[in-house]
Design a protein around this motif. Structure first.
Motif, PDB file in Angstrom:
ATOM      1  N   THR A 147      -2.366 -13.909 -21.569  1.00 23.69           N
ATOM      2  CA  THR A 147      -2.364 -14.919 -20.496  1.00 23.69           C
ATOM      3  C   THR A 147      -1.010 -15.116 -19.848  1.00 23.69           C
ATOM      4  OG1 THR A 147      -1.853 -16.565 -22.166  1.00 23.69           O
ATOM      5  CG2 THR A 147      -4.186 -16.326 -21.569  1.00 23.69           C
ATOM      6  N   VAL A 182      -2.092 -20.975 -15.270  1.00 20.15           N
ATOM      7  CA  VAL A 182      -3.039 -20.982 -16.398  1.00 20.15           C
ATOM      8  C   VAL A 182      -3.495 -22.418 -16.660  1.00 20.15           C
ATOM      9  CG1 VAL A 182      -3.312 -20.483 -18.861  1.00 20.15           C
ATOM     10  CG2 VAL A 182      -1.996 -18.912 -17.413  1.00 20.15           C
ATOM     11  N   SER A 220      -3.808 -15.928 -26.272  1.00 17.68           N
ATOM     12  CA  SER A 220      -4.654 -14.749 -26.091  1.00 17.68           C
ATOM     13  C   SER A 220      -5.931 -15.121 -25.354  1.00 17.68           C
ATOM     14  CB  SER A 220      -5.009 -14.126 -27.447  1.00 17.68           C
ATOM     15  OG  SER A 220      -3.821 -13.821 -28.133  1.00 17.68           O
ATOM     16  N   SER A 221      -6.615 -16.160 -25.830  1.00 18.78           N
ATOM     17  CA  SER A 221      -7.896 -16.526 -25.208  1.00 18.78           C
ATOM     18  C   SER A 221      -7.707 -17.420 -23.991  1.00 18.78           C
ATOM     19  CB  SER A 221      -8.771 -17.272 -26.220  1.00 18.78           C
ATOM     20  OG  SER A 221      -8.152 -18.512 -26.535  1.00 18.78           O
ATOM     21  N   GLY A 222      -6.573 -18.078 -23.912  1.00 22.33           N
ATOM     22  CA  GLY A 222      -6.368 -19.035 -22.818  1.00 22.33           C
ATOM     23  C   GLY A 222      -7.174 -20.313 -23.014  1.00 22.33           C
TER      24      GLY A 222
END
Ligand code: DMJ
Length: 502
Positions: A169, A228, A246-248
């Motif tokens: 991200t 983000v 990683s996944s946000g």
């Protein structure tokens, strides 16, 4: 401000010498009393300067070149926050030395930086801590002194931090090995998350790194963090402290304006101020966040004290950290731009938080505040758990007094600052420097034997500014990073005139 300058300080004049005889130790009490008797005036900024001298001289004597000082055992202290990068106290203190006109000391610190500050080491560091103390300290030293070595070192270190953003991200890792470029997160962080107050507290320094290097990459990295965040749903408009890089996705829905959250909010406001009020995105994010904080976290105790609770999945924990006390200053600093005619309201909020934090000091035996205090189980502004009773020379309460003083000129803030000076001198000052305290409710000091670098960069600087004139680092031209390192406002119309504005 020189030692010979003085200004009337009516709140202290009457009983000053008597008080000092009993409460302030060693040379400070002696020199101040002499000065007072001779001049009938007294300058508390001079006291902050003498405190800085004591802290610095002992660091120099016992821990020169190491990160921090152990003032009781009189040796160096190393924290794993900086890996094996050395000299945290030197870099953190540079601008305080400069501002206090401690010229010899600034010169020796600069020479140490030139010869010894080395980032080519195999070190796993905290990206946040290295950014706020080292990058921030070097940037301020550059802007204040104009010495090229500080600019070069700041940019060199900024480049070393860039691999932290190599995540799916672009939300950076908390920890980074600056040799290998491998990052990871704190093992204790919810679901492998990065921490809001850590990745949200890079903005000011990274914008300046782009400004000074001509390389846009630094600013791009921190602008992406905002992107983000703006794409994500926020529970009740609040920002959880944990975000998985990683996944946000958010981790646990814990919200705090103290530890883990604090300086994220501070940097939204200050990014807007530092941009000469052109960064509308930062402005909107800040005032929206404050609105949600007011609705969901800010409460008043039955005794009339306003406090900021912590939010855990919709439930409130009625606890406020020492760290949270910075928010008084933040609300007041942001009052001017508050939407819907809320300027007065934000100043009032700042004043109420300052009063609550002062109470947290006043309700202890040592008149120094605990790490956290509670508003439940029949207590107000008091620490109830043994592991929350310590004071590690933190600045946040004095920081808020300084902002409140500058923005209201209510003399009580200087008076409260003076109470803190007396308590620091009585309980934290030792032969070998200044030490934190394990239990501020006890009548006898148990010292933790650490002189934190932020004592020199923040606590003593904010005290000095509290007792100095407003034109020393005026708010129109400077913002302070979260480690109290001043960075110039990037004025839109006339380039950067920071050199004329000290
Ligand atoms: C400092 O390093 C900074 O103020 C940070 O934002 C929070 N903690 C310490 C001081 O308490």
């Amino acid at each position: 401000m020189s030692c010979t300058e003085s200004e009337p300080a009516s709140f202290m004049q009457e009983s000053l010498c008597q008080k000092l005889k009993t409460t302030v130790r060693e040379i400070i009490s002696f020199s101040i009393c002499c000065g007072f008797l001779l001049n009938q005036h007294y300058n508390p900024a001079f006291v902050s300067l003498q405190m800085m001298k004591h802290a610095w001289d002992n660091y120099k004597r016992y821990a020169w070149g190491l990160n921090e000082l152990k003032p009781i055992s009189k040796q160096g202290h190393s924290s794993n926050l900086f890996g094996n990068i050395q000299g945290a106290t030197i870099v953190d203190a540079l601008d305080t030395l400069y501002i206090m006109e401690m010229k010899e000391e600034f010169k020796e610190a600069k020479e140490w930086v030139e010869k010894n500050l080395d980032f080519n080491v195999n070190a796993e560091i905290s990206v946040f801590e290295v950014n706020i103390r080292f990058v921030g300290g070097l940037l301020s030293a550059y802007y204040l002194s104009g010495e090229e070595v500080f600019r070069k070192k700041a940019v060199e270190l900024g480049e070393k931090l860039l691999p932290a953003f190599n995540t799916p991200t672009g939300i950076p890792w908390a920890l980074l090995n600056i040799k290998s470029g491998i990052g990871r997160n704190w093992p204790w962080a919810s679901g492998g998350s990065s921490i809001l107050a850590e990745f949200g507290t890079l903005h000011l320094e990274f914008v300046h790194l782009s400004h000074l290097s001509g390389n846009p990459v630094f600013a791009e990295k921190v602008m992406n963090i905002r992107k983000v965040l703006n794409r994500l749903d926020k529970p009740e408009g609040l920002y959880p402290n944990y975000l998985n890089p990683s996944s946000g996705q958010w981790g646990q829905h814990h919200v705090s304006i103290g530890g883990l959250g604090d300086s994220f909010y501070e940097y939204l406001l200050k990014a807007w101020l530092m941009s000469d009020k052109t960064d509308e995105e930062g402005k909107k994010m800040y005032y929206d966040a404050v609105q949600a904080i007011e609705t969901h976290l800010i409460r008043k105790s039955s005794g009339g004290l306003t406090y900021i609770a912590e939010w855990k999945g919709g439930l409130l924990e009625h606890k406020m950290g020492h760290l949270t006390c910075f928010a008084g200053g933040m609300f007041a600093l942001g009052a001017d731009g508050a939407p819907n005619d809320k300027t007065g309201h934000h100043i009032e909020l700042g004043a109420e938080i300052a009063r609550t934090c002062h109470e947290s000091y006043d309700r202890t035996s040592m008149k120094l505040g605990p790490e956290a205090f509670r508003f439940d189980g029949g207590v107000e502004a008091i620490a109830t758990r043994q592991n929350e009773k310590y004071y590690i020379l933190r600045p946040e309460v004095i920081e808020t007094y300084m902002y409140m003083w500058r923005l209201t000129h209510d003399p009580k803030y200087r008076q409260w600052g003076w109470e803190a000076v007396e308590a620091l001198e009585k309980h934290c000052r030792v032969d070998g420097g200044y030490s934190g305290i394990r239990d501020v409710y006890n009548n006898h000091e148990s010292h933790d034997d650490v002189q934190q670098s932020f004592f020199l960069s923040e606590t003593l600087k904010y005290l000095y500014l509290l007792f100095s004139e407003d034109d020393l680092l005026p708010f129109e031209h400077w913002v302070f990073n979260t480690e109290a390192h001043p960075l110039p406002v990037l004025h839109k119309d006339n380039g950067n005139k920071e050199e004329n504005q000290k």
